[in-house]
Design a protein around this motif. Structure first.
Motif, PDB file in Angstrom:
ATOM      1  N   PHE A 291      75.435  78.258 -26.968  1.00  0.00           N
ATOM      2  CA  PHE A 291      74.272  77.390 -26.743  1.00  0.00           C
ATOM      3  C   PHE A 291      73.615  77.628 -25.396  1.00  0.00           C
ATOM      4  O   PHE A 291      72.400  77.762 -25.291  1.00  0.00           O
ATOM      5  N   ASN A 292      74.416  77.716 -24.327  1.00  0.00           N
ATOM      6  CA  ASN A 292      73.810  77.523 -23.010  1.00  0.00           C
ATOM      7  C   ASN A 292      73.001  78.710 -22.485  1.00  0.00           C
ATOM      8  O   ASN A 292      72.355  78.589 -21.454  1.00  0.00           O
ATOM      9  N   GLY A 293      73.013  79.837 -23.183  1.00  0.00           N
ATOM     10  CA  GLY A 293      72.114  80.914 -22.783  1.00  0.00           C
ATOM     11  C   GLY A 293      70.664  80.470 -22.806  1.00  0.00           C
ATOM     12  O   GLY A 293      69.875  80.817 -21.908  1.00  0.00           O
ATOM     13  N   ASP A 294      70.282  79.694 -23.812  1.00  0.00           N
ATOM     14  CA  ASP A 294      68.912  79.180 -23.889  1.00  0.00           C
ATOM     15  C   ASP A 294      68.651  78.165 -22.776  1.00  0.00           C
ATOM     16  O   ASP A 294      67.562  78.139 -22.194  1.00  0.00           O
ATOM     17  N   TYR A 295      69.649  77.337 -22.471  1.00  0.00           N
ATOM     18  CA  TYR A 295      69.476  76.347 -21.406  1.00  0.00           C
ATOM     19  C   TYR A 295      69.263  77.040 -20.063  1.00  0.00           C
ATOM     20  O   TYR A 295      68.372  76.667 -19.286  1.00  0.00           O
ATOM     21  N   ILE A 296      70.067  78.066 -19.777  1.00  0.00           N
ATOM     22  CA  ILE A 296      69.940  78.788 -18.509  1.00  0.00           C
ATOM     23  C   ILE A 296      68.560  79.443 -18.398  1.00  0.00           C
ATOM     24  O   ILE A 296      67.901  79.378 -17.354  1.00  0.00           O
ATOM     25  N   GLU A 297      68.119  80.061 -19.477  1.00  0.00           N
ATOM     26  CA  GLU A 297      66.818  80.724 -19.459  1.00  0.00           C
ATOM     27  C   GLU A 297      65.698  79.719 -19.207  1.00  0.00           C
ATOM     28  O   GLU A 297      64.801  79.961 -18.371  1.00  0.00           O
ATOM     29  N   ASP A 298      65.751  78.597 -19.884  1.00  0.00           N
ATOM     30  CA  ASP A 298      64.687  77.597 -19.782  1.00  0.00           C
ATOM     31  C   ASP A 298      64.742  76.862 -18.441  1.00  0.00           C
ATOM     32  O   ASP A 298      63.835  76.965 -17.611  1.00  0.00           O
ATOM     33  N   VAL A 299      65.824  76.168 -18.203  1.00  0.00           N
ATOM     34  CA  VAL A 299      65.924  75.317 -17.013  1.00  0.00           C
ATOM     35  C   VAL A 299      66.121  76.153 -15.754  1.00  0.00           C
ATOM     36  O   VAL A 299      65.543  75.862 -14.701  1.00  0.00           O
ATOM     37  N   GLY A 300      66.943  77.198 -15.853  1.00  0.00           N
ATOM     38  CA  GLY A 300      67.168  78.042 -14.691  1.00  0.00           C
ATOM     39  C   GLY A 300      65.893  78.688 -14.186  1.00  0.00           C
ATOM     40  O   GLY A 300      65.668  78.799 -12.971  1.00  0.00           O
ATOM     41  N   THR A 301      65.053  79.109 -15.113  1.00  0.00           N
ATOM     42  CA  THR A 301      63.776  79.703 -14.721  1.00  0.00           C
ATOM     43  C   THR A 301      62.880  78.664 -14.049  1.00  0.00           C
ATOM     44  O   THR A 301      62.274  78.924 -12.994  1.00  0.00           O
ATOM     45  N   LYS A 302      62.792  77.478 -14.645  1.00  0.00           N
ATOM     46  CA  LYS A 302      61.944  76.417 -14.089  1.00  0.00           C
ATOM     47  C   LYS A 302      62.426  75.959 -12.713  1.00  0.00           C
ATOM     48  O   LYS A 302      61.618  75.659 -11.829  1.00  0.00           O
ATOM     49  N   LYS A 312      71.472  88.417 -15.592  1.00  0.00           N
ATOM     50  CA  LYS A 312      72.737  88.576 -16.318  1.00  0.00           C
ATOM     51  C   LYS A 312      72.778  87.714 -17.571  1.00  0.00           C
ATOM     52  O   LYS A 312      73.342  88.123 -18.603  1.00  0.00           O
ATOM     53  N   ASN A 313      72.166  86.539 -17.509  1.00  0.00           N
ATOM     54  CA  ASN A 313      72.114  85.693 -18.693  1.00  0.00           C
ATOM     55  C   ASN A 313      71.325  86.363 -19.811  1.00  0.00           C
ATOM     56  O   ASN A 313      71.725  86.356 -20.976  1.00  0.00           O
ATOM     57  N   ARG A 314      70.204  86.982 -19.447  1.00  0.00           N
ATOM     58  CA  ARG A 314      69.384  87.665 -20.454  1.00  0.00           C
ATOM     59  C   ARG A 314      70.113  88.865 -21.046  1.00  0.00           C
ATOM     60  O   ARG A 314      69.933  89.196 -22.220  1.00  0.00           O
ATOM     61  N   GLU A 315      70.933  89.510 -20.236  1.00  0.00           N
ATOM     62  CA  GLU A 315      71.659  90.696 -20.698  1.00  0.00           C
ATOM     63  C   GLU A 315      72.848  90.358 -21.607  1.00  0.00           C
ATOM     64  O   GLU A 315      73.357  91.250 -22.284  1.00  0.00           O
ATOM     65  N   THR A 316      73.265  89.108 -21.607  1.00  0.00           N
ATOM     66  CA  THR A 316      74.462  88.749 -22.384  1.00  0.00           C
ATOM     67  C   THR A 316      74.210  87.795 -23.545  1.00  0.00           C
ATOM     68  O   THR A 316      75.001  87.760 -24.487  1.00  0.00           O
ATOM     69  N   THR A 317      73.134  87.029 -23.507  1.00  0.00           N
ATOM     70  CA  THR A 317      72.952  85.950 -24.496  1.00  0.00           C
ATOM     71  C   THR A 317      72.881  86.469 -25.928  1.00  0.00           C
ATOM     72  O   THR A 317      73.646  86.032 -26.804  1.00  0.00           O
ATOM     73  N   ASP A 318      71.980  87.385 -26.194  1.00  0.00           N
ATOM     74  CA  ASP A 318      71.801  87.835 -27.580  1.00  0.00           C
ATOM     75  C   ASP A 318      73.009  88.618 -28.085  1.00  0.00           C
ATOM     76  O   ASP A 318      73.437  88.448 -29.238  1.00  0.00           O
ATOM     77  N   ILE A 319      73.572  89.465 -27.242  1.00  0.00           N
ATOM     78  CA  ILE A 319      74.718  90.263 -27.686  1.00  0.00           C
ATOM     79  C   ILE A 319      75.943  89.386 -27.911  1.00  0.00           C
ATOM     80  O   ILE A 319      76.758  89.643 -28.803  1.00  0.00           O
ATOM     81  N   GLN A 320      76.058  88.298 -27.126  1.00  0.00           N
ATOM     82  CA  GLN A 320      77.156  87.354 -27.375  1.00  0.00           C
ATOM     83  C   GLN A 320      77.023  86.721 -28.752  1.00  0.00           C
ATOM     84  O   GLN A 320      78.012  86.568 -29.485  1.00  0.00           O
ATOM     85  N   ARG A 321      75.826  86.356 -29.114  1.00  0.00           N
ATOM     86  CA  ARG A 321      75.602  85.716 -30.411  1.00  0.00           C
ATOM     87  C   ARG A 321      75.848  86.690 -31.562  1.00  0.00           C
ATOM     88  O   ARG A 321      76.340  86.288 -32.624  1.00  0.00           O
ATOM     89  N   GLU A 322      75.517  87.951 -31.340  1.00  0.00           N
ATOM     90  CA  GLU A 322      75.850  88.960 -32.346  1.00  0.00           C
ATOM     91  C   GLU A 322      77.359  89.085 -32.510  1.00  0.00           C
ATOM     92  O   GLU A 322      77.877  89.193 -33.633  1.00  0.00           O
ATOM     93  N   GLY A 323      78.073  89.065 -31.394  1.00  0.00           N
ATOM     94  CA  GLY A 323      79.532  89.124 -31.453  1.00  0.00           C
ATOM     95  C   GLY A 323      80.122  87.910 -32.132  1.00  0.00           C
ATOM     96  O   GLY A 323      81.112  88.010 -32.879  1.00  0.00           O
ATOM     97  N   PHE A 324      79.513  86.746 -31.894  1.00  0.00           N
ATOM     98  CA  PHE A 324      79.970  85.519 -32.556  1.00  0.00           C
ATOM     99  C   PHE A 324      79.833  85.660 -34.071  1.00  0.00           C
ATOM    100  O   PHE A 324      80.763  85.332 -34.825  1.00  0.00           O
ATOM    101  N   VAL A 356      76.193  77.126 -36.415  1.00  0.00           N
ATOM    102  CA  VAL A 356      75.772  77.240 -37.812  1.00  0.00           C
ATOM    103  C   VAL A 356      74.699  78.318 -37.951  1.00  0.00           C
ATOM    104  O   VAL A 356      74.733  79.143 -38.877  1.00  0.00           O
ATOM    105  N   LYS A 357      73.775  78.351 -37.017  1.00  0.00           N
ATOM    106  CA  LYS A 357      72.707  79.362 -37.062  1.00  0.00           C
ATOM    107  C   LYS A 357      73.271  80.777 -37.039  1.00  0.00           C
ATOM    108  O   LYS A 357      72.746  81.670 -37.724  1.00  0.00           O
ATOM    109  N   TYR A 358      74.372  80.954 -36.314  1.00  0.00           N
ATOM    110  CA  TYR A 358      74.925  82.303 -36.169  1.00  0.00           C
ATOM    111  C   TYR A 358      76.157  82.550 -37.044  1.00  0.00           C
ATOM    112  O   TYR A 358      76.956  83.420 -36.742  1.00  0.00           O
ATOM    113  N   GLY A 359      76.263  81.807 -38.150  1.00  0.00           N
ATOM    114  CA  GLY A 359      77.200  82.237 -39.171  1.00  0.00           C
ATOM    115  C   GLY A 359      78.199  81.249 -39.720  1.00  0.00           C
ATOM    116  O   GLY A 359      78.795  81.484 -40.768  1.00  0.00           O
TER     117      GLY A 359
END
Length: 422
Positions: A291-302, A312-324, A356-359
């Motif tokens: 979950f928190n990759g989206d939170y970091i991107e949104d709130v961390g950027t703001k 580093k968050n951008r480099e890991t978020t999507d690939i983590q979800r693929e691994g999940f 649920v979204k990721y499987g």
């Protein structure tokens, strides 16, 4: 002899006191062990623990009635990756050292209450910078001084100098010794610090096997603690009847931690196919905070979090979800863990929708935060299901979470150890 008999007699009322009986009337009940939802169920509770579960009938005489017939009830939720006993994540990397112990304690108390009110009646707190702050919070909750979930704590991180468990990016000498308690350079030091953590009240060990997303100067894919260092710590944990978990983003660090004997892998962001196969074969749980990759991107950027964190968050978020998703398909064991503290405590249940979204099916996601999480803790005889003998940790939600896990974001009732707290 008379004095002895008198003393025994005086003690009898306390020893023979009858536990308070509570009778919970449920609209629906999620049987997480069988993966099904039952209607018309009632739960009989004696004191802190469940005595019986079955079709509703006449309540026991004198029982306190909890009418949750409008709701679906399920076991109190378990988050395996929290940071209650510390300041939250933000733009200021010096905030943990600039916040004193007393203020940090008050912050921890608020975090604990917010977590409990959200339906998480048990948590595994996987590290705090100030050594044993989590032990003190756990004990304050257990004594009834403050409301909060049942806590299992690590004491602090075992990490290499300048590693993912350190406060980095500050002038030398800035970080006080109590925030560097778990720094090690050899297997012998890892074993010694592990012993010291158990002596100070830790329940398990947290090993930093790779760099971190939210630590200056470390890279998630870079191995840190060696396999030998981790193995030495794991041996100490085993001798204490406990276990170790490993913070591990990178593929090689994950595999080294599995070979070293850890029980679970935290994050597992860059896990490869070999690592997935190893985890499945060894029965190691993955605790992936999807979950928190989206939170970091949104709130961390703001809020202007360090650019290194965001990169580093951008480099890991999507690939983590693929691994999940791969882990779910392969049948690797998965426990629910969110990294609360990166985001505000109390919104932990937002992760269910991501799982649920990721499987996962909704039931699988719920099981990851109940019966599976209890197995990770080694406490499946106490928590994780609504069943005789378990603690009466029960929550109530509107709707049916086995169909829509979004209902878990709005918990209407919370009971912990037989006491209704919400």
């Amino acid at each position: 002899m008379r004095k002895v008999l008198a003393a025994i007699a005086a003690s009898l009322p306390a020893c023979t006191a009858i536990a308070q009986t509570t009778y919970v009337q449920a609209g629906k009940l999620v049987d997480v062990e069988a993966g099904r939802v039952l209607a018309g169920q009632c739960i009989t509770i004696d004191g802190e623990r469940i005595k019986a579960v079955g079709k509703c009938g006449k309540p026991p005489r004198g029982a306190t009635i909890v009418d949750w017939r409008r709701y679906t009830v399920l076991p109190g939720l378990i988050d395996l990756h929290t940071h209650l006993a510390d300041v939250g994540q933000g733009a200021d990397i010096a905030e943990p050292i600039n916040t004193g112990p007393a203020e940090t304690g008050f912050i921890g108390a608020k975090n604990a209450r917010d977590t409990l009110m959200a339906g998480f009646t048990t948590v595994r707190d996987v590290g705090t910078f100030r050594v044993f702050a989590d032990v003190k919070l756990r004990d304050a909750i257990a004594k009834g001084l403050i409301p909060g979930p049942r806590m299992f704590v690590a004491g602090t991180y075992i990490t290499i100098p300048g590693g993912g468990g350190e406060i980095n990016g500050l002038p030398p000498g800035t970080v006080p010794p109590e925030m560097r308690f778990g720094v090690v350079t050899t297997p012998a030091e890892a074993a010694a610090k592990a012993e010291a953590l158990f002596a100070g009240g830790a329940d398990f060990l947290k090993l930093i096997a790779t760099g971190a997303v939210l630590a200056i100067g470390t890279e998630p894919g870079q191995p840190e603690l060696t396999e030998e260092q981790m193995r030495a710590a794991v041996a100490v944990a085993s001798a204490h009847g406990s276990y170790a978990t490993a913070h591990a983003h990178g593929a090689e660090g994950i595999k080294a931690a599995i070979r070293a004997g850890v029980r679970s892998i935290e994050h597992a962001s860059l896990i490869d196919d070999e690592g997935l196969a190893m985890a499945k074969a060894a029965g190691v749980w993955l605790v992936m905070d999807v979950f928190n990759g989206d939170y970091i991107e949104d709130v961390g950027t703001k809020e202007g979090w360090p650019a290194e964190y965001l990169r580093k968050n951008r480099e890991t978020t999507d690939i983590q979800r693929e691994g999940f998703s791969k882990a779910v398909k392969l049948g690797v064991k998965i426990g629910f863990g969110t990294d609360s503290g990166v985001y505000p405590h109390g919104i932990n249940a937002r992760q269910f929708g991501y799982m649920v979204k990721y499987g996962m099916t909704p039931i699988q996601a719920i099981q990851s935060a109940t019966v599976e999480a209890a197995r990770v803790l080694g406490r499946d005889g106490d928590v994780g299901a609504i069943a005789p003998g378990r603690f009466a940790d029960i929550i109530a939600v509107a709707g049916d979470p086995s169909r829509d896990v979004g209902t878990l974001k709005d918990v209407r009732g919370v009971m912990k150890a037989g006491k209704t707290v919400k």
